[in-house]
Every structure is written in C-alpha cells, then in structure tokens.
Design an enzyme around this catalytic site. Structure first.
Site, PDB file in Angstrom:
ATOM      1  N   GLY A  94      54.434 121.215  74.269  1.00  0.00           N
ATOM      2  CA  GLY A  94      54.818 119.945  74.882  1.00  0.00           C
ATOM      3  C   GLY A  94      54.079 119.683  76.174  1.00  0.00           C
ATOM      4  N   GLU A 143      43.928 128.458  74.534  1.00  0.00           N
ATOM      5  CA  GLU A 143      43.785 127.461  73.469  1.00  0.00           C
ATOM      6  C   GLU A 143      42.314 127.206  73.157  1.00  0.00           C
ATOM      7  OE1 GLU A 143      45.666 123.690  74.292  1.00  0.00           O
ATOM      8  OE2 GLU A 143      45.255 122.931  72.284  1.00  0.00           O
ATOM      9  N   GLU A 187      34.458 115.245  76.782  1.00  0.00           N
ATOM     10  CA  GLU A 187      34.043 114.756  78.099  1.00  0.00           C
ATOM     11  C   GLU A 187      34.652 115.619  79.200  1.00  0.00           C
ATOM     12  OE1 GLU A 187      35.189 112.826  75.639  1.00  0.00           O
ATOM     13  OE2 GLU A 187      33.341 111.788  75.107  1.00  0.00           O
TER      14      GLU A 187
HETATM   15  C1  LIG Z   1      44.880 116.848  66.549  1.00  0.00           C
HETATM   16  C2  LIG Z   1      45.494 116.848  67.885  1.00  0.00           C
HETATM   17  C3  LIG Z   1      46.467 117.764  68.182  1.00  0.00           C
HETATM   18  C4  LIG Z   1      47.087 117.761  69.414  1.00  0.00           C
HETATM   19  N1  LIG Z   1      48.097 118.634  69.627  1.00  0.00           N
HETATM   20  C5  LIG Z   1      48.760 118.585  70.809  1.00  0.00           C
HETATM   21  C6  LIG Z   1      49.887 119.394  71.027  1.00  0.00           C
HETATM   22  O1  LIG Z   1      50.310 120.133  70.145  1.00  0.00           O
HETATM   23  N2  LIG Z   1      50.505 119.323  72.207  1.00  0.00           N
HETATM   24  C7  LIG Z   1      50.076 118.508  73.199  1.00  0.00           C
HETATM   25  O2  LIG Z   1      50.661 118.510  74.266  1.00  0.00           O
HETATM   26  N3  LIG Z   1      49.017 117.694  73.022  1.00  0.00           N
HETATM   27  C8  LIG Z   1      48.351 117.722  71.842  1.00  0.00           C
HETATM   28  N4  LIG Z   1      47.300 116.857  71.636  1.00  0.00           N
HETATM   29  C9  LIG Z   1      46.949 115.911  72.686  1.00  0.00           C
HETATM   30  C10 LIG Z   1      45.627 116.167  73.374  1.00  0.00           C
HETATM   31  O3  LIG Z   1      45.725 117.228  74.273  1.00  0.00           O
HETATM   32  C11 LIG Z   1      45.223 114.867  74.066  1.00  0.00           C
HETATM   33  O4  LIG Z   1      44.973 113.903  73.070  1.00  0.00           O
HETATM   34  C12 LIG Z   1      43.999 115.044  74.927  1.00  0.00           C
HETATM   35  O5  LIG Z   1      44.281 115.822  76.053  1.00  0.00           O
HETATM   36  C13 LIG Z   1      43.408 113.703  75.379  1.00  0.00           C
HETATM   37  O6  LIG Z   1      44.363 112.891  75.969  1.00  0.00           O
HETATM   38  P1  LIG Z   1      44.549 111.350  75.499  1.00  0.00           P
HETATM   39  O7  LIG Z   1      44.676 111.360  74.036  1.00  0.00           O
HETATM   40  O8  LIG Z   1      45.619 110.783  76.323  1.00  0.00           O
HETATM   41  O9  LIG Z   1      43.168 110.672  75.838  1.00  0.00           O
HETATM   42  P2  LIG Z   1      42.697 110.114  77.268  1.00  0.00           P
HETATM   43  O10 LIG Z   1      42.838 111.169  78.288  1.00  0.00           O
HETATM   44  O11 LIG Z   1      43.317 108.798  77.538  1.00  0.00           O
HETATM   45  O12 LIG Z   1      41.161 109.911  76.986  1.00  0.00           O
HETATM   46  C14 LIG Z   1      40.567 108.743  76.400  1.00  0.00           C
HETATM   47  C15 LIG Z   1      39.048 108.884  76.498  1.00  0.00           C
HETATM   48  O13 LIG Z   1      38.655 108.913  77.888  1.00  0.00           O
HETATM   49  C16 LIG Z   1      37.917 110.050  78.174  1.00  0.00           C
HETATM   50  N5  LIG Z   1      38.182 110.551  79.509  1.00  0.00           N
HETATM   51  C17 LIG Z   1      39.385 110.808  80.073  1.00  0.00           C
HETATM   52  N6  LIG Z   1      39.232 111.321  81.304  1.00  0.00           N
HETATM   53  C18 LIG Z   1      37.893 111.405  81.523  1.00  0.00           C
HETATM   54  C19 LIG Z   1      37.104 111.869  82.610  1.00  0.00           C
HETATM   55  N7  LIG Z   1      37.641 112.356  83.723  1.00  0.00           N
HETATM   56  N8  LIG Z   1      35.761 111.798  82.479  1.00  0.00           N
HETATM   57  C20 LIG Z   1      35.200 111.308  81.348  1.00  0.00           C
HETATM   58  N9  LIG Z   1      35.893 110.860  80.311  1.00  0.00           N
HETATM   59  C21 LIG Z   1      37.235 110.921  80.391  1.00  0.00           C
HETATM   60  C22 LIG Z   1      38.340 111.074  77.128  1.00  0.00           C
HETATM   61  O14 LIG Z   1      37.360 112.069  76.953  1.00  0.00           O
HETATM   62  C23 LIG Z   1      38.535 110.196  75.904  1.00  0.00           C
HETATM   63  O15 LIG Z   1      37.315 110.008  75.252  1.00  0.00           O
HETATM   64  C24 LIG Z   1      46.690 116.845  70.399  1.00  0.00           C
HETATM   65  C25 LIG Z   1      45.688 115.929  70.111  1.00  0.00           C
HETATM   66  C26 LIG Z   1      45.113 115.892  68.863  1.00  0.00           C
HETATM   67  C27 LIG Z   1      44.073 114.868  68.572  1.00  0.00           C
END
Ligand SMILES: Cc1cc2nc3c(=O)[nH]c(=O)nc-3n(C[C@H](O)[C@H](O)[C@H](O)COP(=O)(O)OP(=O)(O)OC[C@H]3O[C@@H](n4cnc5c(N)ncnc54)[C@H](O)[C@@H]3O)c2cc1C
Ligand SMILES: Cc1cc2nc3c(=O)[nH]c(=O)nc-3n(C[C@H](O)[C@H](O)[C@H](O)COP(=O)(O)OP(=O)(O)OC[C@H]3O[C@@H](n4cnc5c(N)ncnc54)[C@H](O)[C@@H]3O)c2cc1C
Lengths: 387, 379
Positions: free
Chosen positions: A122, A239, A372
């Site tokens: 989580g 991880e 990224e």
């Molecule tokens: C298959 C899968 C399994 C997952 N399992 C879990 C889980 O079990 N538990 C859990 O807690 N989470 C889980 N996640 C969540 C995952 O950790 C997040 O999706 C991830 O950290 C990205 O966050 P976001 O989706 O909010 O994207 P955002 O952070 O909103 O990113 C959107 C885009 O902006 C870019 N970006 C963001 N910040 C920057 C920066 N500083 N510089 C350049 N580019 C940037 C990103 O690279 C991305 O391309 C899972 C995700 C997936 C896809």
C-alpha cells in the site's frame, strides 16, 4: 563453504529437484500451471525453507549462505522450475529482517516463508505516484491502535491479500518525508474496501483500496513512528532488484522464446530470417539481453570482491523494463495481424499470449519507480550531477 | 575469467594509466597530426611499451612474449584509447601479429615475432579492397609460380601500411570474388619489388595506405595457414582484433563520456549549470547504461577467447556491434552537449568523436556485426 562442499550441495539439490519436481511444472513461471502439482511443489519447497533460502531456520528459512543460495537458484532455473516468490519473500521479509522487532519477525516471517500469508503493498495513492512522499492516507493513534483513513491505488493483489504493508501519514505538520510511518495491518476487517481495476491487458490484479476507520496495532509499526520513509525506500530497493516471478507486474515465462516466434512467423530463407530489418532488431535485442544479464553478473562479482562498483539497481530496473517491452514489440512486429487477436478462432495460444504480454509489459516501466524516475536517480546518485 | 579485474589486472591498469597520462596526453596525438609526422606515431614510445612487455602480451614466451590474454591486452588498449594514442596496436599486434601467430609456421613465428614483441618490427594486414567491410570480396590474386607465388592487385585502408616491415596480404588463389573459399594469406616484405605504397591520412589523424602489388613474388613458405583456406585464419584474426579494438573504443568513449559529464557540471547557461536540465540528465543516464553494458559485453568476449570457449565469434561480433553503437551515441552526444565549443578543432572532444567514428567503421560497423551475430545464432 569449501568448493567441495558446494559441489556436494549442488548434487544434493539436483537429486532433490529430480525427486520433487514433476515434468508438468518444468515450464517456467507460467500463469496456467496445474494447481495440484503446484500445490505439492510449494509444500516441498517450503518444507526445505527454500522459498527464502537465506533466511535463518527459526523464521522458516533455509539457512543457506550466499553461494549455496546462488547454486539453488541456478539449478531451479536450469530445469525451468517455477520460482515461488511473493511481496512477502522479496520485499517485506528482507525489510523486516533489517528493521523489524524480534516480535514482528517471529509473528510474520515464518508465515511468509511457508507461503501461507499473502501480502500487498500500500504505497501509491491517486495523488502520490512518483512523488510518493506526498501521500495523504492518515493514521491517528487511539490507545494502542492506529485508525486509518484514506485511499491507495494500483495495489497489486489487494483483492487476494491477507495483510498489507502500508505507508501512512502520522504527522501532517512535519515536512513531507518526516511524517510518514510504515505499518502492517490485516485486510480482512471492517473499514477496508477493495475495488478491482481492469487493466489494458484485460487482467484485474490491481485494486483501489479505501480505508475508512481501518485499524492497525501500534506494535505493528515497522521502524520509528514518523521514520517510515527510510524503511519505505529500503523496501523499494528490494523491489527494484527483484526479477522474474515477483507479483509486481512481471510477465511470467512464455511458451515460446522470442527468437523461436520470430523464426516461425517470418520464416528462414537459406538459413537466414526472411526479413533483414527484423533480423537486425532481433540480434540487437539478444545483445541487449546479454548486456543486461552480464552487467548484473558483473555487479554481483564487484559486490562480492569488495571492489567499488557503481550502484546499478536503478539502471538494471529501467533497462530490464525496456528490454522486456522491446521483446514484445518485436513479437508483435513479427506476428502482424496475428498479433491483433483478443479471443475467438484464428489465433494460436502462443500468439494470444504474446499480445497480452505486449500489453502487460507496458507496466514494467511504470511500477517500482518509472523509467524517468530511475533515470533521475542515476543522474543524481550515480553520476552525481548536481540538481 | 570473471567479469571484473583481478588484482594483477588492477595493478596493470594503474601502471598503464599513469604511463599514458604521463607520456601520451591527447596533445601528443594532436602534435603528431599537425606536424604531419612521417611515421604518424612514436617509435620510441612503441619500443618502451615493448620493453614493458605490453606488445608481447598475446605471444608465447618462446618468441619473447608474455603469454597472457585479451583481458590484459584489453587493459592496455583501453588506457591507450583514453588518450587517443595512435601507436600501431591494431595493425601490428591485433591484425598482422595475430595472423602470424594463428597461421604462421614455427620458423616464421621465430623469425618475425621476437622483433614484433620488442617494438622493432611493424606488420600490417592488407585485405580491404572496397569501402564497406566485406572481407571475402577479394579480387587481388596470387598465382603459383614454382616455389613462390605472384601477387597482383590493389589494397586500400592498410592501417600503418606506410611504415610496416611486413604486409600480411590477402589474395585469391582460387574461386571467384565474394567466395570465402579460395583465399590465401601471405607474409610479404614491404620492400619487395613491385610494391607501391601510398600513405593517406585519415580523419582521426591516423594513417592507412593504399598499396598496389604488381606481380610481387613471395615464397610459398610464407603462406599463413593452408593455401585456399586463408579465410579460416582471417576469421580468427578478425574475431580477436575486434575484441581488442572494442577495448580501445571502450577507453575512448568512457573518456569522452567523463569529459562530457564534467562539462555538464561546470558549464553555466540561464544562470545554472547545464547539468541541471533534465533533457541532458536523462541522456547522460542513458549513456551511462550503454557504457556499462558495453563494458560487460567486451569483458565477456575477452574471457571467451582467454578461456577458449566455443562462442568466440558470436561474442566478438556482439562486442564490436555494441561498441560501434555506443561509439556513435557517446561521440555524437559529447559534441552536442559541448555546444559550439565542441565543433572547434581546438577542443579535444572532437578528436575523440573522430577516432570513435574511425574505430566504429574499422573491421565492420554495428550493422555488419549484428548481421554476422544473427547468422552465428542461426537466424
Ligand atoms: C503493474 C503495476 C503494479 C503496481 N503495483 C503497485 C502496488 O502493488 N502497490 C503500490 O503501492 N503501487 C503499485 N503500482 C503503482 C506504481 O508504483 C505507480 O504507478 C508509479 O509509482 C508511478 O506513479 P503514477 O502512476 O502516479 O504516475 P505519475 O507519477 O503521475 O507519473 C506520470 C508520468 O510522469 C513522469 N514523471 C513523474 N515524475 C517525474 C519526474 N520527477 N521527472 C520526470 N518524469 C516524471 C512519470 O515517469 C510518468 O511517465 C503499480 C503500478 C503498476 C503499473
Ligand atoms: C558552426 C557554428 C556557427 C555559428 N555561427 C554563429 C554566428 O554566426 N553568430 C553567432 O552569434 N553565433 C553563432 N554560433 C553560436 C551558436 O549560436 C551557439 O553555439 C549555440 O547557441 C549554443 O550555445 P553554446 O555553444 O554556448 O552552447 P551551450 O548553450 O553552452 O549549450 C551546451 C549544451 O547544453 C544544452 N543546453 C543549454 N541550455 C539548455 C536548456 N535550457 N535545456 C536543455 N539543454 C540545454 C545545449 O543544447 C547544448 O547541448 C555558431 C555555432 C556554430 C557551431
């Protein structure tokens, strides 16, 4: 351990695998493994403590040293045995071993190594993805419990999980990294609601999780209260270095190798792939895979020899993600319209499986820190370019 | 052999590093180029390396060598690559010397290799006849004439051909152009009657000659390997040469990368260091990954040879393919990230860019070697 003893150990492992691993499981980490065989296999592996080979016996581990564990893994992979692994074994366990109290270790580790309790992670919230530390889920202390309110998202396996390791905000006034606590609590309780999300590959292994007065014991805080960020980051390191078989969005083994599928779909003319551009790209892909595995091996050798190598955890994660994505891109290119099937007649299983894998693997450059973000980490921490 | 340096190898690297830093800063290469030095490199420095045992690393002790391997030679080549030292490692050690080692009879080896190890003898390999690397496309011919052969034809891009004592020459003794069979390798003295050598300067400041052979006589005892089966030797020589050349490239692009990184940390625009711009940070991270992968692949190819593995050819082509790609990437980005200054002849980064291009093309580029890798992998 001496090399003679290691050889003996290797022999023992081999004969043990021969006795315990049925033929129908020697196909890698596939999602469609026969349940009966798999159940028996899990029992056999856990009874040796070999799901967590390097953990101490008292926590259900195998008490193997690093070299023995490496041999075990090599032998298992050599016969394409399914590798039993989970959020518990690859992420929470190592973190508890480092930060947990003795009571926490005794309570949680044996059940993880016996593969009995399922955990979920989580971390992410709708407003806290890459910028994880901005998470808002609140935990307020009431007696010897915490009461939790908020929302998590992308929680893999939440619908099947028994417990969650969760990041919560315990001090909203503190700077964002300093008010976070790492806490464990059961999923099956009032105040926890799980709502599955369907992904582009059609699977529904992810959920939104809503907390509305969920309860956690104060004794289940891992590390200091408001000091959870350090614990959380450490877990992320585990991880990132996980490969193959973890639950974190990784595709299991596929029925046919990329090279075989390209050969079959495109055909050879005079022993040479009929499409010269795909042939170039396939060769590049094979070299990329080699580059990655050799680099990981080299990093391991550096670590063991005490030579100061550079930290390549972030590099490995994002290059691995690109590699598995590119593998599916190539398979799609080779299949042409045969790669566009979803269900119904006209498509081979191997083709349908690749198509889904193409979709599934898009996630690999997102979970566990996006590409990224990994590149940001490399620039800052490895190359030390000031921000 | 593992993928990391042994203790002895680490010591060797420290030695080589201080040797090249002290005796061969990049300015030396520039001076040789600008003064149109008639040799194009320093014979004295070459002999010094001979005394240190570096030229004989690959060769048996019986001929004055050190009988070590590509792991060790690679260390020297990488350090030479870091300072763009133009000494004739590729021509004399990797190509000519290797051909004699792999294909020469014992008397021939005893005659030629001891002086090669001391730095007193320079040897080149004359094979190429057209621009794009295509090692069996050979029209130069050799015909039997009693106890000797007569060679006629033209060769281009003979590295250091203008100063070599012997020219190992590839000529067709049977078959037709493009055929792998029917090629033979000859050790020809450079001063043999009928040979005309024209020196040409390359973009990287090094030298490659055009050589024409007009009915040049060479004794049959100076054939390397079996007549008509010269390609067997040639392939083995190329496999080893590209692993060596890849190590040199690794040193050159690692240096170019480090200099560029330093520039990102010092150059200011818009009131900040340019290294703060994410558009550049991510590209630097990407280059770092490419560099690390190339290092691993080169190291593995070195062990393939040193451990006598059966996948030498595959690993060698893999290494040259990867290093050629990375050379292009890092060379190009190095210029780009230096901005206008990177375009000037005065700034050394351009010298790296040009050497990397030459090395990328030499003995086959990435496209060629991926193609070969694919064939070796059975598709
Ligand atoms: C298959 C899968 C399994 C997952 N399992 C879990 C889980 O079990 N538990 C859990 O807690 N989470 C889980 N996640 C969540 C995952 O950790 C997040 O999706 C991830 O950290 C990205 O966050 P976001 O989706 O909010 O994207 P955002 O952070 O909103 O990113 C959107 C885009 O902006 C870019 N970006 C963001 N910040 C920057 C920066 N500083 N510089 C350049 N580019 C940037 C990103 O690279 C991305 O391309 C899972 C995700 C997936 C896809
Ligand atoms: C052949 C040639 C002819 C020229 N002719 C003329 C001329 O006639 N008149 C004239 O006035 N000038 C001329 N110039 C100069 C040219 O305009 C500058 O070289 C150019 O503006 C770049 O500036 P710089 O060289 O200082 O590089 P810098 O600005 O220092 O750039 C170095 C690197 O940082 C990058 N960078 C800089 N800022 C950012 C940012 N905000 N985000 C991301 N990356 C960034 C750049 O893209 C570059 O890769 C010429 C240059 C050349 C090479």
């Amino acid at each position: 351990m001496s090399s003679e003893n290691l050889e003996e150990f290797q022999q023992d492992v081999r004969s043990w695998i021969d006795e315990n691993l049925p033929a129908d499981l020697r196909v890698g980490n596939r999602k469609d493994l026969p349940g009966g065989s798999l159940g028996k296999w899990i029992k056999a592996v856990t009874s040796k403590g070999w799901v967590t080979p390097q953990w101490p016996t008292e926590y259900g581990g195998g008490n193997l040293d690093r070299k023995q564990a490496a041999i075990l893994m090599k032998e298992l992979k050599a016969v394409r045995a399914p590798i039993i692994s989970s959020f518990g074994t690859s992420m929470l366990g190592p973190t508890l071993l480092e930060f947990g109290t003795d009571e926490q270790k005794e309570e949680f580790l044996p059940a993880i190594s016996r593969h009995e309790v399922k955990w979920c992670q989580g971390y992410s919230e709708p407003g806290a993805g890459s910028d994880l530390a901005s998470l808002q889920t609140r935990a307020v202390k009431e007696g010897d419990e915490y009461v939790i309110t908020g929302q998590k998202i992308w929680t893999t396996g939440a619908d099947k999980a028994d417990w969650i390791f969760c990041l919560v905000r315990t001090d909203p006034e503190a700077p964002k990294h300093e008010g976070i606590t790492f806490i464990l609590f059961p999923m099956h309780q009032e105040g926890v609601e799980v709502s599955p999300l369907t992904l582009i590959d059609g699977s529904a292994e992810f959920s939104q999780v809503f907390f509305n007065g969920a309860r956690a014991k104060a004794s289940h805080v891992v590390g200091p209260v408001n000091g959870g960020w350090t614990v959380a980051k450490r877990l992320l390191q585990h991880e990132r270095t996980t490969d193959g078989g973890s639950e974190g969005g990784i595709t299991g083994a596929l029925k046919e190798t990329l090279t075989d599928i390209v050969k079959r779909e495109i055909g050879l003319k005079d022993g040479v792939l009929a499409d010269p551009t795909l042939r170039q790209r396939l060769a590049a892909q094979e070299l990329e895979a080699r580059g990655l595995s050799l680099t990981m091996r080299r990093a391991g050798e550096e670590l063991r020899s005490g030579q100061a190598g550079r930290d390549i955890g972030s590099l490995g994660k994002y290059r691995w993600a690109n590699m598995v994505k590119n593998e599916q891109d190539l398979a799609m290119a080779a299949m042409g319209t045969q790669g566009l099937g979803w269900s119904g007649p006209g498509f081979e299983d191997t083709q349908l499986e690749r198509t889904r894998a193409w979709l599934t693997t898009r996630a690999d450059s997102i979970w566990g820190g996006t590409n990224e973000v990994q590149m940001n980490v490399i620039a800052k921490r490895v190359l030390k370019i000031p921000e | 052999m593992g993928l990391i340096l042994t203790e002895d190898q680490t010591i060797l690297r420290e030695m080589a590093k201080s040797f090249f830093e002290e005796k061969s800063p990049v300015e030396r290469m520039r001076k040789l180029r600008d003064s149109r030095d008639e040799t194009g490199f320093s014979r004295a420095l070459w002999k010094e390396m001979g005394e240190l045992g570096w030229l004989g690393i690959l060769f048996p002790e019986a001929v004055g060598g050190a009988e070590m391997g590509y792991g060790e030679l690679g260390i020297i080549l990488s350090e030479a690559g870091r300072v763009l030292a133009p000494e004739p490692f590729v021509s004399t050690v990797l190509l000519g010397g290797n051909a004699i080692l792999l294909g020469g009879t014992e008397p021939l080896q005893k005659e030629l290799l001891p002086d090669l190890c001391t730095g007193d003898r320079l040897v080149s390999l004359a094979f190429q006849e057209q621009g794009r690397f295509s090692p069996y496309s050979i029209e130069a011919s050799a015909s039997r004439d009693g106890d000797s052969y007569r060679i006629s034809g033209r060769k281009s891009f003979v590295l250091d051909g203008h100063v070599s004592d012997q020219i190992v020459t590839l000529a067709r003794t049977a078959g037709s152009a493009d055929e792998r069979e029917g090629l033979s390798l000859f050790v020809v003295d450079a001063n043999s009657p009928g040979i005309t050598i024209e020196r040409a300067e390359m973009l990287d400041g090094r030298n490659a000659a055009s050589i024409s052979f007009a009915n040049v006589a060479v004794d049959a005892s100076r054939v390397l390997g079996e007549p008509d089966h010269g390609a067997d030797i040639l392939d083995a020589v190329f496999d080893r040469a590209i692993v060596g050349l890849s190590a040199e490239m690794l040193g050159s692009f690692e240096e170019a990368f480090e200099r560029t990184l330093e520039y990102l940390k010092t150059r200011e625009q818009f009131g900040v260091k340019i290294g703060t711009f994410q558009g550049l940070r991510h590209r630097a991270a990407h280059m770092f990954g490419e560099l690390e992968f190339a290092r691993s692949i080169v190291r593995d190819a070195q062990s393939a040879i040193d451990d006598g593995r059966d996948d030498i050819a595959e690993c060698a082509s893999g290494a040259k393919a990867r290093c050629s790609d990375v050379a292009q990437l890092i060379g190009g980005e190095a210029i780009q990230m230096h901005g206008g200054i990177g375009m000037t002849d005065e700034e050394e980064i351009g010298l790296f860019f040009k050497r990397l291009k030459a090395a990328e093309i030499t003995l086959g580029d990435a496209i060629y070697h991926r193609d070969r890798f694919a064939s070796l992998r059975g598709y």
